[in-house]
Design a protein around this motif. Structure first.
Motif, PDB file in Angstrom:
ATOM      1  N   LYS A   9      26.491  15.829 -81.457  1.00 27.94           N
ATOM      2  CA  LYS A   9      25.777  16.799 -82.122  1.00 27.94           C
ATOM      3  C   LYS A   9      24.160  17.005 -82.190  1.00 27.94           C
ATOM      4  CE  LYS A   9      26.002  16.080 -86.453  1.00 27.94           C
ATOM      5  NZ  LYS A   9      26.678  16.232 -87.982  1.00 27.94           N
ATOM      6  N   LEU A  10      23.578  15.539 -82.277  1.00 28.34           N
ATOM      7  CA  LEU A  10      22.416  15.560 -82.271  1.00 28.34           C
ATOM      8  C   LEU A  10      21.611  15.729 -80.879  1.00 28.34           C
ATOM      9  CD1 LEU A  10      21.488  12.280 -84.288  1.00 28.34           C
ATOM     10  CD2 LEU A  10      21.207  14.811 -84.997  1.00 28.34           C
ATOM     11  N   ILE A  11      22.468  15.476 -79.852  1.00 30.94           N
ATOM     12  CA  ILE A  11      21.949  15.732 -78.542  1.00 30.94           C
ATOM     13  C   ILE A  11      21.854  17.241 -78.223  1.00 30.94           C
ATOM     14  CG2 ILE A  11      22.629  15.578 -76.167  1.00 30.94           C
ATOM     15  CD1 ILE A  11      23.430  12.594 -76.449  1.00 30.94           C
ATOM     16  N   PHE A  12      23.039  17.941 -78.592  1.00 33.42           N
ATOM     17  CA  PHE A  12      23.201  19.408 -78.486  1.00 33.42           C
ATOM     18  C   PHE A  12      21.960  20.141 -79.323  1.00 33.42           C
ATOM     19  CE2 PHE A  12      27.377  18.577 -76.757  1.00 33.42           C
ATOM     20  CZ  PHE A  12      27.058  19.254 -75.196  1.00 33.42           C
ATOM     21  N   LEU A  13      21.940  19.704 -80.527  1.00 36.79           N
ATOM     22  CA  LEU A  13      20.821  20.098 -81.354  1.00 36.79           C
ATOM     23  C   LEU A  13      19.247  20.090 -80.870  1.00 36.79           C
ATOM     24  CD1 LEU A  13      20.410  21.828 -84.063  1.00 36.79           C
ATOM     25  CD2 LEU A  13      20.041  19.533 -85.123  1.00 36.79           C
ATOM     26  N   GLY A  14      19.047  18.935 -80.258  1.00 36.74           N
ATOM     27  CA  GLY A  14      17.876  18.612 -79.531  1.00 36.74           C
ATOM     28  C   GLY A  14      17.858  19.519 -78.382  1.00 36.74           C
ATOM     29  N   LEU A  15      18.697  19.721 -77.735  1.00 41.85           N
ATOM     30  CA  LEU A  15      18.625  20.557 -76.331  1.00 41.85           C
ATOM     31  C   LEU A  15      18.390  21.909 -76.671  1.00 41.85           C
ATOM     32  CD1 LEU A  15      18.903  20.460 -73.523  1.00 41.85           C
ATOM     33  CD2 LEU A  15      21.217  20.756 -73.512  1.00 41.85           C
ATOM     34  N   PHE A  16      19.148  22.297 -77.619  1.00 43.47           N
ATOM     35  CA  PHE A  16      19.043  23.639 -78.232  1.00 43.47           C
ATOM     36  C   PHE A  16      17.466  23.934 -78.524  1.00 43.47           C
ATOM     37  CE2 PHE A  16      18.930  26.856 -81.605  1.00 43.47           C
ATOM     38  CZ  PHE A  16      19.392  28.012 -81.151  1.00 43.47           C
ATOM     39  N   ILE A  17      17.058  22.954 -79.424  1.00 45.24           N
ATOM     40  CA  ILE A  17      15.567  23.256 -79.912  1.00 45.24           C
ATOM     41  C   ILE A  17      14.657  23.316 -78.728  1.00 45.24           C
ATOM     42  CG2 ILE A  17      13.973  22.065 -81.024  1.00 45.24           C
ATOM     43  CD1 ILE A  17      15.921  21.189 -83.265  1.00 45.24           C
ATOM     44  N   VAL A  18      14.629  22.404 -77.770  1.00 46.61           N
ATOM     45  CA  VAL A  18      13.804  22.240 -76.554  1.00 46.61           C
ATOM     46  C   VAL A  18      14.034  23.619 -75.893  1.00 46.61           C
ATOM     47  CG1 VAL A  18      13.440  21.128 -74.474  1.00 46.61           C
ATOM     48  CG2 VAL A  18      13.815  19.758 -76.734  1.00 46.61           C
ATOM     49  N   LEU A  19      14.927  24.040 -75.501  1.00 49.63           N
ATOM     50  CA  LEU A  19      15.182  25.427 -74.764  1.00 49.63           C
ATOM     51  C   LEU A  19      14.553  26.449 -75.609  1.00 49.63           C
ATOM     52  CD1 LEU A  19      18.776  24.844 -73.231  1.00 49.63           C
ATOM     53  CD2 LEU A  19      16.571  24.852 -72.094  1.00 49.63           C
ATOM     54  N   SER A  20      14.895  26.716 -76.872  1.00 46.96           N
ATOM     55  CA  SER A  20      14.449  27.669 -77.538  1.00 46.96           C
ATOM     56  C   SER A  20      12.879  27.569 -77.574  1.00 46.96           C
ATOM     57  CB  SER A  20      14.830  27.753 -79.057  1.00 46.96           C
ATOM     58  OG  SER A  20      16.297  27.805 -79.009  1.00 46.96           O
ATOM     59  N   ALA A  21      12.203  26.607 -77.914  1.00 52.10           N
ATOM     60  CA  ALA A  21      10.805  26.477 -77.776  1.00 52.10           C
ATOM     61  C   ALA A  21      10.321  26.827 -76.368  1.00 52.10           C
ATOM     62  CB  ALA A  21      10.229  24.962 -78.086  1.00 52.10           C
ATOM     63  N   GLY A  22      11.054  26.486 -75.244  1.00 53.11           N
ATOM     64  CA  GLY A  22      10.537  26.816 -74.025  1.00 53.11           C
ATOM     65  C   GLY A  22      10.565  28.505 -73.797  1.00 53.11           C
ATOM     66  N   THR A  23      11.654  28.873 -74.334  1.00 57.52           N
ATOM     67  CA  THR A  23      11.703  30.346 -73.926  1.00 57.52           C
ATOM     68  C   THR A  23      10.632  31.078 -74.894  1.00 57.52           C
ATOM     69  OG1 THR A  23      13.976  30.273 -73.718  1.00 57.52           O
ATOM     70  CG2 THR A  23      13.379  32.199 -74.440  1.00 57.52           C
ATOM     71  N   PHE A  24      10.264  30.609 -75.991  1.00 54.02           N
ATOM     72  CA  PHE A  24       9.129  31.284 -76.774  1.00 54.02           C
ATOM     73  C   PHE A  24       7.906  30.960 -76.110  1.00 54.02           C
ATOM     74  CE2 PHE A  24       6.168  30.871 -80.218  1.00 54.02           C
ATOM     75  CZ  PHE A  24       6.366  32.244 -80.695  1.00 54.02           C
ATOM     76  N   VAL A  25       7.553  30.044 -75.420  1.00 56.09           N
ATOM     77  CA  VAL A  25       6.184  29.511 -75.070  1.00 56.09           C
ATOM     78  C   VAL A  25       6.358  30.457 -73.728  1.00 56.09           C
ATOM     79  CG1 VAL A  25       5.094  27.913 -73.319  1.00 56.09           C
ATOM     80  CG2 VAL A  25       6.069  27.343 -75.667  1.00 56.09           C
ATOM     81  N   TYR A  26       7.534  30.665 -72.944  1.00 59.40           N
ATOM     82  CA  TYR A  26       7.259  31.588 -71.748  1.00 59.40           C
ATOM     83  C   TYR A  26       7.184  32.972 -72.163  1.00 59.40           C
ATOM     84  CZ  TYR A  26       9.244  34.401 -68.026  1.00 59.40           C
ATOM     85  OH  TYR A  26       9.593  35.520 -67.036  1.00 59.40           O
ATOM     86  N   HIS A  27       7.792  33.562 -73.260  1.00 55.26           N
ATOM     87  CA  HIS A  27       7.347  34.947 -73.682  1.00 55.26           C
ATOM     88  C   HIS A  27       6.006  34.929 -74.226  1.00 55.26           C
ATOM     89  CE1 HIS A  27      11.572  35.853 -73.360  1.00 55.26           C
ATOM     90  NE2 HIS A  27      11.478  37.086 -73.562  1.00 55.26           N
ATOM     91  N   VAL A  28       5.379  34.090 -74.944  1.00 55.89           N
ATOM     92  CA  VAL A  28       4.180  34.009 -75.536  1.00 55.89           C
ATOM     93  C   VAL A  28       3.171  34.186 -74.327  1.00 55.89           C
ATOM     94  CG1 VAL A  28       2.648  32.782 -76.878  1.00 55.89           C
ATOM     95  CG2 VAL A  28       4.542  33.201 -77.822  1.00 55.89           C
TER      96      VAL A  28
END
Length: 94
Positions: A9-28
């Motif tokens: 659960k923690l691994i998938f949550l961390g992976l989701f947070i990292v991918l979401s942050a990466g997508t946000f940085v790419y858009h910005v």
């Protein structure tokens, strides 16, 4: 078993947070500035993240169009491009 589920659960949550942050940085950093630049009618280079204004060849070379027929064709082509640009923006809007 419980420990494994908690760890996953923690691994998938961390992976989701990292991918979401990466997508946000790419858009910005790339997508939104590129859209803003292209809406202004300029050219966007995604590799160097540069918004460049197109320059006429005659401005670089210093040559002037001397033939009236060629000058009229160039003006007509420029007017046609300017007329198509607002039509493209209106068609792109949902």
């Amino acid at each position: 078993m419980n420990r494994t589920i908690d760890r996953l659960k923690l691994i998938f949550l961390g992976l989701f947070i990292v991918l979401s942050a990466g997508t946000f940085v790419y858009h910005v950093g790339w997508v939104w500035p590129g859209q803003k630049c292209e809406e202004a009618g300029d050219w966007w280079d995604w590799r160097s993240r540069t918004c460049a204004h197109p320059i006429l060849i005659s401005d670089i070379t210093g040559r002037v169009i001397k033939d009236d027929k060629t000058r009229a064709a160039a003006k007509a082509d420029a007017a046609k491009e300017r007329a198509e640009k607002p039509a493209e923006k209106a068609a792109a809007r949902p």
